[in-house]
Write an enzyme that holds these catalytic residues in place. Structure first.
Site, short mmCIF file in Angstrom:
data_model
loop_
_atom_site.label_atom_id
_atom_site.label_comp_id
_atom_site.label_asym_id
_atom_site.label_seq_id
_atom_site.Cartn_x
_atom_site.Cartn_y
_atom_site.Cartn_z
N ASN A 12 46.61 51.09 60.82
CA ASN A 12 46.04 51.17 59.48
C ASN A 12 46.10 52.65 59.08
OD1 ASN A 12 44.39 51.45 57.24
ND2 ASN A 12 42.74 50.18 58.03
N LYS B 131 44.75 54.35 56.91
CA LYS B 131 43.47 54.94 56.49
C LYS B 131 42.56 55.25 57.67
CE LYS B 131 43.46 52.77 51.98
NZ LYS B 131 42.89 51.72 51.14
N CYS B 132 42.96 54.81 58.86
CA CYS B 132 42.13 54.95 60.06
C CYS B 132 42.51 56.23 60.82
CB CYS B 132 42.32 53.72 60.95
SG CYS B 132 41.62 53.86 62.60
N SER B 133 41.54 57.11 61.01
CA SER B 133 41.83 58.37 61.71
C SER B 133 42.24 58.14 63.16
CB SER B 133 40.63 59.32 61.64
OG SER B 133 39.52 58.76 62.33
N ARG C 78 45.89 57.23 63.17
CA ARG C 78 46.74 58.40 62.94
C ARG C 78 46.80 59.28 64.19
NH1 ARG C 78 43.76 58.31 58.10
NH2 ARG C 78 42.64 60.19 58.72
#
Length: 117
Positions: A11, A13-15, A18
């Site tokens: 995802n 948007k998920c740190s 990333r």
């Protein structure tokens, strides 16, 4: 599912996602990135992931998501009910999941993936 290639269920948007992807790149891996919110895994894929992780569906479930209540899930929900909910509401799938060389791990914390590299 090809268990020999590297795949990350991701995802953007998920740190943690990333950070996990960055860690894979640092280990010279170019994984297939599956944005599971756009391309929901099939029931078969989810079952394969659970088998590789060695866990029950409830252990891959994000219970704090509003979709948990929307799906009508509870602690006593069956595997099939949980899988149905994950397919209908993919936000319920814990992330990131990395599959590499026939093994899988949840990247929480991201360093967990080092166990399978």
């Amino acid at each position: 599912m090809d268990h020999l290639k590297t795949v990350i269920y991701y995802n953007p948007k998920c740190s943690k996602c990333r950070m996990t992807l960055k860690l894979l790149h640092e280990h010279d891996l170019q994984p297939e990135v599956k944005e599971y919110l756009r391309e929901t895994p099939t029931r078969s894929e989810l079952k394969d992931i659970l088998t590789l992780l060695g866990i029950a569906a409830g252990q891959l479930l994000r219970e704090k998501e509003p979709a948990y209540r929307e799906a009508g899930l509870k602690k006593s929900s069956s595997e099939e009910e949980i899988l149905d909910a994950m397919i209908k509401y993919p936000i319920l799938i814990e992330r990131p999941v990395v599959v590499h060389d026939g093994k899988a791990v949840i990247g929480r914390p991201p360093e967990n993936i080092l166990k399978i590299l």
